[in-house]
Design an enzyme around this catalytic site. Structure first.
Site, PDB file in Angstrom:
ATOM      1  N   LYS A 237       0.824  -1.210   0.000  1.00  0.00           N
ATOM      2  CA  LYS A 237       0.000   0.000   0.000  1.00  0.00           C
ATOM      3  C   LYS A 237       0.860   1.264   0.000  1.00  0.00           C
ATOM      4  CE  LYS A 237      -3.034  -2.722   2.894  1.00  0.00           C
ATOM      5  NZ  LYS A 237      -3.240  -3.118   4.304  1.00  0.00           N
ATOM      6  N   ARG A 292      -3.279  -6.661  14.428  1.00  0.00           N
ATOM      7  CA  ARG A 292      -2.419  -5.612  15.018  1.00  0.00           C
ATOM      8  C   ARG A 292      -2.935  -4.254  14.586  1.00  0.00           C
ATOM      9  NH1 ARG A 292      -0.126  -4.047  10.164  1.00  0.00           N
ATOM     10  NH2 ARG A 292       0.307  -5.730   8.710  1.00  0.00           N
TER      11      ARG A 292
HETATM   12  P1  ADP Z   1      -0.477  -2.575   6.718  1.00  0.00           P
HETATM   13  O1  ADP Z   1      -1.699  -3.280   6.295  1.00  0.00           O
HETATM   14  O2  ADP Z   1      -0.432  -2.164   8.137  1.00  0.00           O
HETATM   15  O3  ADP Z   1      -0.206  -1.480   5.794  1.00  0.00           O
HETATM   16  P2  ADP Z   1       1.896  -3.821   5.742  1.00  0.00           P
HETATM   17  O4  ADP Z   1       1.781  -5.138   5.090  1.00  0.00           O
HETATM   18  O5  ADP Z   1       2.187  -2.630   4.910  1.00  0.00           O
HETATM   19  O6  ADP Z   1       0.604  -3.673   6.601  1.00  0.00           O
HETATM   20  O7  ADP Z   1       2.968  -3.932   6.882  1.00  0.00           O
HETATM   21  C1  ADP Z   1       3.167  -2.943   7.853  1.00  0.00           C
HETATM   22  C2  ADP Z   1       4.605  -2.915   8.233  1.00  0.00           C
HETATM   23  O8  ADP Z   1       4.981  -4.129   8.803  1.00  0.00           O
HETATM   24  C3  ADP Z   1       5.505  -2.674   7.060  1.00  0.00           C
HETATM   25  O9  ADP Z   1       6.499  -1.816   7.518  1.00  0.00           O
HETATM   26  C4  ADP Z   1       6.050  -4.047   6.725  1.00  0.00           C
HETATM   27  O10 ADP Z   1       7.371  -3.956   6.246  1.00  0.00           O
HETATM   28  C5  ADP Z   1       6.017  -4.722   8.058  1.00  0.00           C
HETATM   29  N1  ADP Z   1       5.644  -6.131   8.002  1.00  0.00           N
HETATM   30  C6  ADP Z   1       4.501  -6.667   7.557  1.00  0.00           C
HETATM   31  N2  ADP Z   1       4.482  -7.985   7.713  1.00  0.00           N
HETATM   32  C7  ADP Z   1       5.652  -8.313   8.291  1.00  0.00           C
HETATM   33  C8  ADP Z   1       6.232  -9.528   8.739  1.00  0.00           C
HETATM   34  N3  ADP Z   1       5.596 -10.689   8.624  1.00  0.00           N
HETATM   35  N4  ADP Z   1       7.450  -9.483   9.297  1.00  0.00           N
HETATM   36  C9  ADP Z   1       8.095  -8.318   9.423  1.00  0.00           C
HETATM   37  N5  ADP Z   1       7.591  -7.140   9.039  1.00  0.00           N
HETATM   38  C10 ADP Z   1       6.396  -7.124   8.484  1.00  0.00           C
HETATM   39 MG    MG Z   2      -2.506  -7.749   3.405  1.00  0.00          MG
END
Ligand code: ADP
Ligand code: MG
Ligand code: ADP
Length: 459
Positions: A237, A292
């Site tokens: 995103k 989360r």
């Molecule tokens: P959101 O839906 O909150 O936007 P994202 O997929 O963009 O979720 O992830 C949010 C943050 O967490 C990002 O900075 C991403 O790099 C990190 N992130 C997401 N999933 C993981 C994971 N399994 N392990 C480590 N970092 C993660």
């Molecule tokens: Mg997703």
């Protein structure tokens, strides 16, 4: 009420949580890596403590170091933020075993929803619509081909413990399966320490719509409406909006009802987000639940006036929700731009380095969540997102004009950022402005949007 919260995160989300605690008169402990020793977020805490070297695995992912810090400083609770340990069921369990409150759902809910193929199975039996695909993990490329033959190409391979768009592979024909299978498994293993993958039919031009939910420990569930997160690059995103105004109110209500159904299926507590993809006929399908706080939560806060972090802390303290569903009032439209330290003109390559001059926007309807400042050093160790600009307006049109104005006021020198891309999108994309977008829109229009910049136009 909880008395002392350890914030097991860094950057803007650590600042966001520390600020909420301060307003609630709750003491805080910030933890930081050696690379973040001088970071601004640490100064927002009652006290701060170093938990290890720069590499995340040695600090923000170091469960022992974080637990020791919490016990040593007599914290009664830990807020994990997003990323890092936020969706690690083992960590949530260890926190509970140490007699500390994990500000989030139960380890069971994290484990069930965090394993995406397990979550999809549960949704199927709970009556929440899911995308056609494998019933659980797929063990071999042969098995994947057999399922793909049944549901029809193109399909997606996804990592069951995936996040951030990693491990996802598109497969258009049986010939591509073998290689995609190996590379999806390898990326899953490298990113998440686990190589389980599952299969889903690829929907053509869907939109990503998610629902924010809150649940307390007394069995009350509420939703805070929808968010449209269809502006993505490589399944990540970049810009989010609330609410998803392309859907009618009735359609949004149906998504919300299914989101609550999903949450109830795992006896969910605390804040969570149920993600759906929405087909061209506006039917929706569950894709995953993020157990989360999410990056884009402020757009929901803007349109509801509800402080989601505060609610998380109240729920974890055992309080009932401070409002009922009927009391949630939606007002106007909000947009968030994620500002990443990446060079859009160079394949979005991360751009670590020192920020020289900095001016952040403000004024009516504008919110900035960040932990950067002039001379701030963007290090290569962590996620490249350095700030979020959030605006609201009476409607989408006004929010777009306000975001243009906010971006025009923003000035960051020393590093490259994603600001020019956001600006081009908001200024010059008729499809975005008229809300004719889908999850593949940005990837397909990227070169058109960036072309004026390539020709030397300075923003
Ligand atoms: P959101 O839906 O909150 O936007 P994202 O997929 O963009 O979720 O992830 C949010 C943050 O967490 C990002 O900075 C991403 O790099 C990190 N992130 C997401 N999933 C993981 C994971 N399994 N392990 C480590 N970092 C993660
Ligand atoms: Mg997703
Ligand atoms: P992650 O855990 O990495 O966030 P998701 O399952 O949430 O993975 O999918 C990430 C993005 O990929 C979605 O937001 C959407 O844009 C796209 N996507 C996911 N599943 C499908 C699908 N079946 N068809 C088309 N696009 C999809």
């Amino acid at each position: 009420m909880l008395k002392r919260v350890l914030v097991a995160n860094r950057g803007e989300i650590a600042a966001r949580i520390l600020r909420a605690c301060r307003e609630m008169n709750i003491e805080t402990v910030a933890v930081f890596s050696e690379a973040d020793r001088d970071s601004f977020f640490t100064s927002l805490a009652t006290r701060s403590i170093c938990i290890g070297p720069a590499a995340a695995k040695d600090s923000y992912l170091n469960q022992n170091a974080i637990l020791s810090a919490a016990l040593y400083t007599h914290c009664d609770s830990i807020h994990p933020g997003y990323g890092f340990l936020s969706e690690n069921a083992e960590f949530a369990e260890r926190v509970a075993q140490a007699g500390i409150t994990f500000i989030g759902p139960s380890a069971h809910a994290i484990a069930t929803m965090g394993d995406k193929s397990t979550a999809i199975k549960l949704m199927r039996t709970s009556g929440v619509p899911v995308v056609p695909g494998s019933n659980g993990l797929v063990a071999t490329a042969e098995e994947a081909k057999a399922i793909a033959e049944e549901i029809g190409y193109p399909v997606l391979l996804k990592a069951t413990s995936g996040g951030g768009g990693r491990g996802i592979r598109k497969i258009s024909s049986p010939e591509e399966m073998e290689q995609a299978f190996v590379s999806s498994q390898a990326e899953a293993l490298a990113c998440f320490g686990q190589n389980g993958v599952y299969l889903e039919k690829l929907l053509l031009k869907p939109r990503h719509v998610e629902v924010q939910i809150l649940a307390d420990s007394h069995g009350s569930y509420v939703h805070l409406g929808t968010r449209d997160c269809s502006i993505q690059r490589n399944h990540q995103k970049l810009l989010e909006e609330a609410p998803a105004v392309f859907l009618s109110n009735e359609e949004q209500d149906r998504l919300a009802a299914d989101a609550l159904k999903a949450a109830r299926a795992v006896d969910y507590t605390n804040a969570g987000t149920v993600e759906f993809i929405v087909d061209e006929d506006n039917s929706h399908y569950f894709i995953e639940m993020n157990t989360r706080i999410q990056v884009e939560h402020p757009v929901t806060e803007k349109i509801t006036g509800i402080n989601i972090i505060r609610e998380q802390i109240r729920i974890a303290s055992g309080y009932p929700l401070s409002f009922s569903q009927d009391e949630v009032v939606f007002r106007g439209h909000a947009i968030e731009c994620r500002i990443n330290a990446e060079d859009p003109m160079n394949g979005f390559k991360p751009c670590p380095g020192a920020i020289e001059l900095l001016h952040l926007p403000s004024g009516f309807g504008v919110r900035v969540d960040t932990a950067i400042h002039p001379q701030y050093e963007v290090t290569p160790y962590y996620d490249s997102m350095i700030a979020k600009i959030i605006v609201s307006g009476r409607n989408r049109h006004e929010a777009i004009y306000r975001m243009r104005r906010a971006l025009e006021e923003t000035f960051i020198s020393g590093i490259k950022t994603t600001i020019p891309l956001h600006y081009m999108l908001l200024m010059y994309s008729p499809d975005f402005i008229s809300n004719q977008i889908d999850v593949s829109f940005l990837d397909s229009k990227l070169s058109d949007l960036l072309q004026p910049l390539d020709e030397g136009i300075e923003l």
